[in-house]
Design an enzyme around this catalytic site. Structure first.
Site, PDB file in Angstrom:
ATOM      1  N   ASP A 103       0.811  -1.226   0.000  1.00 43.55           N
ATOM      2  CA  ASP A 103       0.000   0.000   0.000  1.00 43.55           C
ATOM      3  C   ASP A 103       0.842   1.273   0.000  1.00 43.55           C
ATOM      4  OD1 ASP A 103      -2.248  -1.662   0.101  1.00 43.55           O
ATOM      5  OD2 ASP A 103      -2.168  -1.729   2.296  1.00 43.55           O
ATOM      6  N   GLY A 112       1.496   3.006  -2.599  1.00 40.41           N
ATOM      7  CA  GLY A 112       1.075   3.907  -3.679  1.00 40.41           C
ATOM      8  C   GLY A 112       1.593   3.417  -5.038  1.00 40.41           C
ATOM      9  N   LYS A 113       1.787   2.100  -5.136  1.00 39.73           N
ATOM     10  CA  LYS A 113       2.308   1.521  -6.392  1.00 39.73           C
ATOM     11  C   LYS A 113       1.358   1.807  -7.557  1.00 39.73           C
ATOM     12  CE  LYS A 113       2.338  -2.450  -4.337  1.00 39.73           C
ATOM     13  NZ  LYS A 113       2.061  -2.062  -2.947  1.00 39.73           N
ATOM     14  N   GLY A 126      -4.576  -4.307  -3.804  1.00 38.92           N
ATOM     15  CA  GLY A 126      -5.585  -3.281  -4.080  1.00 38.92           C
ATOM     16  C   GLY A 126      -4.819  -2.040  -4.472  1.00 38.92           C
ATOM     17  N   HIS A 127      -4.814  -1.713  -5.750  1.00 36.29           N
ATOM     18  CA  HIS A 127      -4.029  -0.589  -6.258  1.00 36.29           C
ATOM     19  C   HIS A 127      -4.972   0.518  -6.701  1.00 36.29           C
ATOM     20  CE1 HIS A 127      -0.385  -3.425  -7.155  1.00 36.29           C
ATOM     21  NE2 HIS A 127      -0.775  -3.438  -5.901  1.00 36.29           N
ATOM     22  N   GLN A 133       1.995  -6.081  -3.265  1.00 40.97           N
ATOM     23  CA  GLN A 133       2.428  -6.194  -1.868  1.00 40.97           C
ATOM     24  C   GLN A 133       3.693  -5.350  -1.666  1.00 40.97           C
ATOM     25  OE1 GLN A 133       1.430  -9.604  -3.398  1.00 40.97           O
ATOM     26  NE2 GLN A 133      -0.489  -8.609  -2.893  1.00 40.97           N
ATOM     27  N   THR A 157       3.032 -12.610   2.699  1.00 33.57           N
ATOM     28  CA  THR A 157       2.141 -13.218   1.723  1.00 33.57           C
ATOM     29  C   THR A 157       2.836 -14.475   1.180  1.00 33.57           C
ATOM     30  OG1 THR A 157       0.706 -12.778  -0.170  1.00 33.57           O
ATOM     31  CG2 THR A 157       2.923 -11.812  -0.257  1.00 33.57           C
ATOM     32  N   GLY A 202     -10.805  -3.138   3.431  1.00 36.07           N
ATOM     33  CA  GLY A 202     -11.382  -2.029   4.197  1.00 36.07           C
ATOM     34  C   GLY A 202     -10.888  -1.961   5.631  1.00 36.07           C
ATOM     35  N   PRO A 221      -8.746  -1.053   8.906  1.00 37.22           N
ATOM     36  CA  PRO A 221      -7.869   0.086   9.224  1.00 37.22           C
ATOM     37  C   PRO A 221      -6.416  -0.375   9.137  1.00 37.22           C
ATOM     38  CG  PRO A 221      -9.348  -0.418  11.071  1.00 37.22           C
ATOM     39  CD  PRO A 221      -9.581  -1.463  10.039  1.00 37.22           C
ATOM     40  N   SER A 255       5.492  12.173  -4.589  1.00 36.00           N
ATOM     41  CA  SER A 255       4.052  12.280  -4.795  1.00 36.00           C
ATOM     42  C   SER A 255       3.440  13.076  -3.644  1.00 36.00           C
ATOM     43  CB  SER A 255       3.455  10.868  -4.862  1.00 36.00           C
ATOM     44  OG  SER A 255       2.051  10.932  -4.871  1.00 36.00           O
TER      45      SER A 255
HETATM   46  P1  GDP Z   1      -0.805   0.312  -3.538  1.00 36.61           P
HETATM   47  O1  GDP Z   1      -1.385  -0.964  -3.060  1.00 36.61           O
HETATM   48  O2  GDP Z   1       0.670   0.397  -3.288  1.00 36.61           O
HETATM   49  O3  GDP Z   1      -1.152   0.630  -4.975  1.00 36.61           O
HETATM   50  O4  GDP Z   1      -1.460   1.464  -2.647  1.00 36.61           O
HETATM   51  P2  GDP Z   1      -3.028   1.617  -2.260  1.00 36.61           P
HETATM   52  O5  GDP Z   1      -3.756   2.078  -3.457  1.00 36.61           O
HETATM   53  O6  GDP Z   1      -3.510   0.397  -1.566  1.00 36.61           O
HETATM   54  O7  GDP Z   1      -2.935   2.720  -1.148  1.00 36.61           O
HETATM   55  C1  GDP Z   1      -2.392   3.987  -1.407  1.00 36.61           C
HETATM   56  C2  GDP Z   1      -3.456   5.051  -1.136  1.00 36.61           C
HETATM   57  O8  GDP Z   1      -2.828   6.308  -1.081  1.00 36.61           O
HETATM   58  C3  GDP Z   1      -4.494   5.157  -2.224  1.00 36.61           C
HETATM   59  O9  GDP Z   1      -5.703   5.560  -1.632  1.00 36.61           O
HETATM   60  C4  GDP Z   1      -3.951   6.250  -3.136  1.00 36.61           C
HETATM   61  O10 GDP Z   1      -4.968   6.937  -3.868  1.00 36.61           O
HETATM   62  C5  GDP Z   1      -3.338   7.162  -2.114  1.00 36.61           C
HETATM   63  N1  GDP Z   1      -2.163   7.932  -2.574  1.00 36.61           N
HETATM   64  C6  GDP Z   1      -1.157   7.559  -3.414  1.00 36.61           C
HETATM   65  N2  GDP Z   1      -0.217   8.536  -3.462  1.00 36.61           N
HETATM   66  C7  GDP Z   1      -0.635   9.515  -2.639  1.00 36.61           C
HETATM   67  C8  GDP Z   1      -0.065  10.766  -2.237  1.00 36.61           C
HETATM   68  O11 GDP Z   1       1.021  11.168  -2.627  1.00 36.61           O
HETATM   69  N3  GDP Z   1      -0.801  11.486  -1.331  1.00 36.61           N
HETATM   70  C9  GDP Z   1      -1.998  11.086  -0.840  1.00 36.61           C
HETATM   71  N4  GDP Z   1      -2.626  11.854   0.030  1.00 36.61           N
HETATM   72  N5  GDP Z   1      -2.549   9.914  -1.197  1.00 36.61           N
HETATM   73  C10 GDP Z   1      -1.866   9.136  -2.073  1.00 36.61           C
HETATM   74  P1  IMO Z   2      -0.896  -4.198  -2.245  1.00 35.88           P
HETATM   75  O1  IMO Z   2      -0.438  -4.745  -3.583  1.00 35.88           O
HETATM   76  C1  IMO Z   2      -0.913  -4.659   2.080  1.00 35.88           C
HETATM   77  C2  IMO Z   2      -1.021  -8.760   3.641  1.00 35.88           C
HETATM   78  C3  IMO Z   2      -2.284  -9.182   4.351  1.00 35.88           C
HETATM   79  C4  IMO Z   2      -1.707 -10.171   5.343  1.00 35.88           C
HETATM   80  C5  IMO Z   2      -0.591 -10.843   4.573  1.00 35.88           C
HETATM   81  C6  IMO Z   2      -0.977 -12.179   3.952  1.00 35.88           C
HETATM   82  O2  IMO Z   2      -2.194  -3.490  -2.298  1.00 35.88           O
HETATM   83  O3  IMO Z   2       0.189  -3.415  -1.596  1.00 35.88           O
HETATM   84  P2  IMO Z   2      -2.515 -12.863   1.898  1.00 35.88           P
HETATM   85  O4  IMO Z   2      -3.979 -12.636   1.641  1.00 35.88           O
HETATM   86  O5  IMO Z   2      -1.620 -12.301   0.848  1.00 35.88           O
HETATM   87  O6  IMO Z   2      -2.196 -14.319   2.177  1.00 35.88           O
HETATM   88  O7  IMO Z   2      -2.226 -12.069   3.270  1.00 35.88           O
HETATM   89  O8  IMO Z   2      -0.240  -9.935   3.526  1.00 35.88           O
HETATM   90  N1  IMO Z   2      -1.218  -8.236   2.271  1.00 35.88           N
HETATM   91  C7  IMO Z   2      -1.143  -6.938   1.955  1.00 35.88           C
HETATM   92  N2  IMO Z   2      -0.962  -5.847   2.721  1.00 35.88           N
HETATM   93  N3  IMO Z   2      -1.021  -4.529   0.748  1.00 35.88           N
HETATM   94  C8  IMO Z   2      -1.190  -5.610  -0.048  1.00 35.88           C
HETATM   95  O9  IMO Z   2      -1.182  -5.528  -1.388  1.00 35.88           O
HETATM   96  C9  IMO Z   2      -1.299  -6.883   0.556  1.00 35.88           C
HETATM   97  N4  IMO Z   2      -1.485  -8.139   0.083  1.00 35.88           N
HETATM   98  C10 IMO Z   2      -1.417  -8.945   1.139  1.00 35.88           C
HETATM   99  O10 IMO Z   2      -2.919  -8.096   4.968  1.00 35.88           O
HETATM  100  O11 IMO Z   2      -1.111  -9.462   6.413  1.00 35.88           O
HETATM  101 MG    MG Z   3      -2.919  -1.647  -1.802  1.00 37.62          MG
END
Ligand code: GDP
Ligand code: IMO
Ligand code: MG
Length: 431
Positions: free
Chosen positions: A13, A15-16, A40-41, A225, A240, A303, A305, A414
């Site tokens: 998470d 911000g990939k 979840g990207h 991840q 994972t 979803g 926290p 970013s």
């Molecule tokens: P990913 O799994 O690495 O693609 O990241 P996620 O999408 O799960 O979580 C990143 C969250 O941060 C998302 O809600 C993005 O829209 C948000 N995001 C990404 N870059 C920025 C940034 O520079 N600032 C803020 N405020 N939000 C960002």
């Molecule tokens: P992105 O690509 C954050 C975490 C789960 C759990 C562990 C194992 O959005 O960054 P799994 O379902 O893979 O067997 O769960 O890995 N996890 C992540 N945490 N971002 C992810 O993907 C994740 N994918 C798995 O919360 O702790």
């Molecule tokens: Mg994510």
């Protein structure tokens, strides 16, 4: 032309999705190489937001080809639903735009059921998986009892694969986990149906990518991840079930290591983690709560926290080594705006010694006390800043301190979720 791998440096998470969407402007092909719909990207374009779980984050660009490599585990129902959601979003995904490897493994209903049943049974020591069946699917792949995408295209083969595996799965489900068994005929029907719908997309991802590279086209590999969720190098067992490191871009897509030019590590300006496992800089106080609220730190997939804490440079430095990073892309710097002081961990004190990286044993990581460097915060809104030199002095100092400790330049900073909310310092495709 160049090939660029994007990976997370922390626990996911980072911000990939945003960075991949942004860099896709320079790429011709975008490929996922591991993980599944545990990812979840999030992409925010023109104020509209979409979360992708399986489709590569380049898909919003009309003229690019997206590929799902052999290293990805595919839940076909989720993928088909995602294609529908993209259509509602105004993005049609024709088979010329998306190629799914015939070798990718399929998440079956018993994988999801076993994932959830195991987690429930573990109680306190649970990993906190996403419950999507990721682990059980990778287990079957390695045990050589998996179902691959091409198996969905042939009834006789799929029936044979299911007959071979369902006895054991159903024994586990009914006798160990006290659940209903999975029905062979219903599963066969359902998954052959998915096979028919996905057939036009199935292809040879390795051949397509190698052809593209030989024609000097640009390829972006999208990691899912993060480094410390890697099954070998992460905080095992709270990881994972795939290799999340840049090296797996090769195995997970069928491209040789000599073909990779640049690896970008995505680093959130602070740290988050979803699910269980050690987290030395975690903040269980109002600052952690403030970061969660301001950063919208709630899982894009489940979803939940997200646990929040200060930036941990031990974690990032390990990621530099493990992925051979060339540059860092820092995200969510704007979320730290308004904090009077900002901290970053530059080492740990553990059992009377000082460490600069995570030790292998979980209980030792849990005893690690971060050594913090404290810097002044900044008050100014930075979301409209587009040049590094226009950042407030304190924000620049924060980034320069990271750079000094980590020893890598930044390619991107970013300052907001939108595509345009970006300071571009070095284009990774110009390597
Ligand atoms: P990913 O799994 O690495 O693609 O990241 P996620 O999408 O799960 O979580 C990143 C969250 O941060 C998302 O809600 C993005 O829209 C948000 N995001 C990404 N870059 C920025 C940034 O520079 N600032 C803020 N405020 N939000 C960002
Ligand atoms: P992105 O690509 C954050 C975490 C789960 C759990 C562990 C194992 O959005 O960054 P799994 O379902 O893979 O067997 O769960 O890995 N996890 C992540 N945490 N971002 C992810 O993907 C994740 N994918 C798995 O919360 O702790
Ligand atoms: Mg994510």
């Amino acid at each position: 032309m160049a090939t660029v791998v994007v990976v997370g440096t922390q626990w996911g998470d980072e911000g990939k999705g945003k960075v991949v969407d942004l860099l896709t402007a320079r790429a011709d092909y975008v490929a996922r190489f591991q993980g599944g719909n545990n990812a979840g990207h999030t992409l925010v374009v023109g104020g509209k937001k979409i979360i992708l779980h399986l489709t590569p984050s380049g898909i919003l660009h009309p003229d690019k080809v997206c590929l799902i490599g052999n290293g990805v585990v595919v839940d076909p129902k989720v993928l088909l639903e995602e294609l529908d959601r993209l259509r509602d979003f105004g993005v049609g995904v024709a088979p010329e735009k998306l190629v799914i490897s015939a070798y990718a493994h399929v998440i079956m209903p018993y994988h999801r059921r076993l994932d959830l049943a195991r987690e429930n049974r573990k109680g306190h020591g649970k990993i906190g998986t996403t419950g999507r069946g990721i682990g059980p699917c990778y287990e079957d792949k390695v045990a050589r009892t998996g179902v691959r995408i091409h198996h969905l295209l042939d009834e006789t083969t799929l029936r044979r694969r299911l007959e071979a595996v369902l006895d054991e799965k159903n024994f586990l489900l009914t006798h160990y986990y006290r659940q209903d068994p999975v029905d062979l005929e219903a599963t066969l029907d359902e998954y052959l149906g998915y096979g028919r719908l996905l057939a036009p997309y199935v292809g040879d991802v390795s051949a397509r990518l190698n052809q593209a590279i030989s024609e000097r086209r640009s390829v972006l590999f999208e990691g899912a991840q993060g480094t410390h969720l890697d099954v070998d190098h992460g905080t095992y067992p709270f990881v994972t079930s795939s290799n999340t490191l840049a090296g797996n871009a090769c195995c997970g897509s069928g491209v040789g290591p000599t073909k990779i030019d640049h690896v970008v590590g995505i680093m959130k300006a602070y740290t988050t983690r979803v699910g269980g496992g050690p987290f030395p800089t975690e903040l269980s106080d109002p600052i952690g709560e403030r970061i969660r609220t301001c950063g919208g730190e709630f899982g894009s997939t489940t979803g939940r926290p997200r646990r929040c804490g200060w930036l941990d440079l031990c974690v990032v430095k390990d990621a530099v080594r493990l992925n051979g990073l060339a540059t860092l892309a820092v995200t969510k710097l704007d979320v730290l705006t308004g904090l009077p002081v900002v901290r970053m961990a530059v080492g740990y004190r553990c059992d009377g010694t000082v460490l600069d990286g995570l030790p292998p044993e979980i209980d030792r990581i849990e005893r690690c006390q971060p050594i913090y460097e404290e810097l002044q915060g900044w008050e100014e809104d930075i979301r409209n800043v587009r040049r590094f030199d226009d950042l407030p002095t304190a924000a620049r100092r924060y980034l320069e301190a990271v750079q000094d400790h980590v020893g890598l330049p930044f390619s991107i900073v970013s300052v907001g979720p939108g595509r345009e909310e970006t300071i571009m310092l070095k284009d990774p495709f110009d390597s």
